[in-house]
Design a protein around this motif. Structure first.
Motif, PDB file in Angstrom:
ATOM      1  N   VAL A  68       0.787  -1.095   0.118  1.00  0.00           N
ATOM      2  CA  VAL A  68      -0.084   0.059   0.082  1.00  0.00           C
ATOM      3  C   VAL A  68       0.839   1.050  -0.078  1.00  0.00           C
ATOM      4  O   VAL A  68       0.684   2.165  -0.740  1.00  0.00           O
ATOM      5  CB  VAL A  68      -1.077  -0.051   1.206  1.00  0.00           C
ATOM      6  CG1 VAL A  68      -1.767   1.331   1.310  1.00  0.00           C
ATOM      7  CG2 VAL A  68      -2.044  -1.149   1.084  1.00  0.00           C
ATOM      8  N   ASP A  69       2.014   1.390   0.698  1.00  0.00           N
ATOM      9  CA  ASP A  69       2.787   2.481   0.841  1.00  0.00           C
ATOM     10  C   ASP A  69       3.545   2.533  -0.639  1.00  0.00           C
ATOM     11  O   ASP A  69       3.653   3.867  -1.120  1.00  0.00           O
ATOM     12  CB  ASP A  69       3.730   2.347   2.098  1.00  0.00           C
ATOM     13  CG  ASP A  69       3.061   2.367   3.464  1.00  0.00           C
ATOM     14  OD1 ASP A  69       2.044   3.264   3.535  1.00  0.00           O
ATOM     15  OD2 ASP A  69       3.669   1.814   4.278  1.00  0.00           O
ATOM     16  N   GLN A  70       3.803   1.406  -1.057  1.00  0.00           N
ATOM     17  CA  GLN A  70       4.682   1.557  -2.392  1.00  0.00           C
ATOM     18  C   GLN A  70       3.711   2.057  -3.427  1.00  0.00           C
ATOM     19  O   GLN A  70       4.017   2.919  -4.108  1.00  0.00           O
ATOM     20  CB  GLN A  70       4.909   0.240  -2.927  1.00  0.00           C
ATOM     21  CG  GLN A  70       6.316  -0.377  -1.853  1.00  0.00           C
ATOM     22  CD  GLN A  70       6.636  -1.695  -2.064  1.00  0.00           C
ATOM     23  OE1 GLN A  70       5.760  -2.600  -2.450  1.00  0.00           O
ATOM     24  NE2 GLN A  70       7.988  -1.887  -2.229  1.00  0.00           N
TER      25      GLN A  70
ATOM     26  N   ARG B 245       1.174   4.047  -3.062  1.00  0.00           N
ATOM     27  CA  ARG B 245       0.995   5.374  -2.825  1.00  0.00           C
ATOM     28  C   ARG B 245       2.221   6.201  -3.406  1.00  0.00           C
ATOM     29  O   ARG B 245       1.844   7.353  -3.700  1.00  0.00           O
ATOM     30  CB  ARG B 245       0.819   5.887  -1.295  1.00  0.00           C
ATOM     31  CG  ARG B 245      -0.396   5.534  -0.783  1.00  0.00           C
ATOM     32  CD  ARG B 245      -0.588   5.755   0.693  1.00  0.00           C
ATOM     33  NE  ARG B 245      -1.927   5.378   1.325  1.00  0.00           N
ATOM     34  CZ  ARG B 245      -2.054   4.674   2.354  1.00  0.00           C
ATOM     35  NH1 ARG B 245      -0.914   3.964   2.900  1.00  0.00           N
ATOM     36  NH2 ARG B 245      -3.190   4.263   2.715  1.00  0.00           N
ATOM     37  N   ARG B 246       3.213   5.523  -3.338  1.00  0.00           N
ATOM     38  CA  ARG B 246       4.369   6.513  -4.002  1.00  0.00           C
ATOM     39  C   ARG B 246       4.800   6.187  -5.639  1.00  0.00           C
ATOM     40  O   ARG B 246       5.536   6.757  -5.895  1.00  0.00           O
ATOM     41  CB  ARG B 246       5.714   6.014  -3.204  1.00  0.00           C
ATOM     42  CG  ARG B 246       5.904   6.428  -1.709  1.00  0.00           C
ATOM     43  CD  ARG B 246       6.995   6.296  -1.331  1.00  0.00           C
ATOM     44  NE  ARG B 246       7.571   4.757  -1.340  1.00  0.00           N
ATOM     45  CZ  ARG B 246       7.253   3.852  -0.397  1.00  0.00           C
ATOM     46  NH1 ARG B 246       6.795   3.970   1.054  1.00  0.00           N
ATOM     47  NH2 ARG B 246       7.764   2.511  -0.498  1.00  0.00           N
TER      48      ARG B 246
ATOM     49  N   ARG C 185      -4.233   7.664  -4.811  1.00  0.00           N
ATOM     50  CA  ARG C 185      -4.540   7.413  -3.448  1.00  0.00           C
ATOM     51  C   ARG C 185      -4.664   5.839  -3.379  1.00  0.00           C
ATOM     52  O   ARG C 185      -5.609   5.182  -3.654  1.00  0.00           O
ATOM     53  CB  ARG C 185      -5.611   8.043  -3.111  1.00  0.00           C
ATOM     54  CG  ARG C 185      -5.737   7.933  -1.500  1.00  0.00           C
ATOM     55  CD  ARG C 185      -6.967   8.914  -1.147  1.00  0.00           C
ATOM     56  NE  ARG C 185      -7.355   8.699   0.313  1.00  0.00           N
ATOM     57  CZ  ARG C 185      -8.656   8.029   0.525  1.00  0.00           C
ATOM     58  NH1 ARG C 185      -9.435   7.970  -0.400  1.00  0.00           N
ATOM     59  NH2 ARG C 185      -8.915   7.780   1.709  1.00  0.00           N
TER      60      ARG C 185
ATOM     61  N   THR D  19      -5.420   2.654  -0.763  1.00  0.00           N
ATOM     62  CA  THR D  19      -5.891   2.028   0.667  1.00  0.00           C
ATOM     63  C   THR D  19      -5.596   0.567   0.664  1.00  0.00           C
ATOM     64  O   THR D  19      -5.930  -0.164  -0.169  1.00  0.00           O
ATOM     65  CB  THR D  19      -7.292   2.580   0.775  1.00  0.00           C
ATOM     66  OG1 THR D  19      -8.187   2.085  -0.111  1.00  0.00           O
ATOM     67  CG2 THR D  19      -7.608   4.047   0.773  1.00  0.00           C
TER      68      THR D  19
END
Length: 80
Positions: A59-61, A63-64, A75, A77
């Protein structure tokens, strides 16, 4: 689209353009995350791409992940 979704000509054109942009946005996380992406879709109500991942780490990847020129920042989630 006009008949089935009740859209005007201009609304149908806008939706097609949004779907094309969403497809491009969804391609970046799919490329960088590979099999961790369980699917991508287009939310017509929000006009945004939705990228579903199989665990919380990507998820963090996602987002980036870079967006195509002219596209809004994706975005992501998710939950573990």
């Amino acid at each position: 689209m006009q008949r089935d979704l009740g859209l005007t000509h201009n609304q149908a054109l806008a939706r097609l353009a949004n779907e094309e942009t969403a497809s491009k946005i969804g391609a970046a996380p799919e490329k960088s995350l590979g099999q961790r992406v369980s699917g991508t879709s287009f939310n017509a109500a929000t006009g945004k791409a939705v990228v579903s991942v199989t665990d919380a780490v990507p998820v963090d990847q996602a987002r980036r992940s870079p967006s195509p020129a002219g596209a809004s920042t994706p975005r992501a989630t998710g939950s573990a």
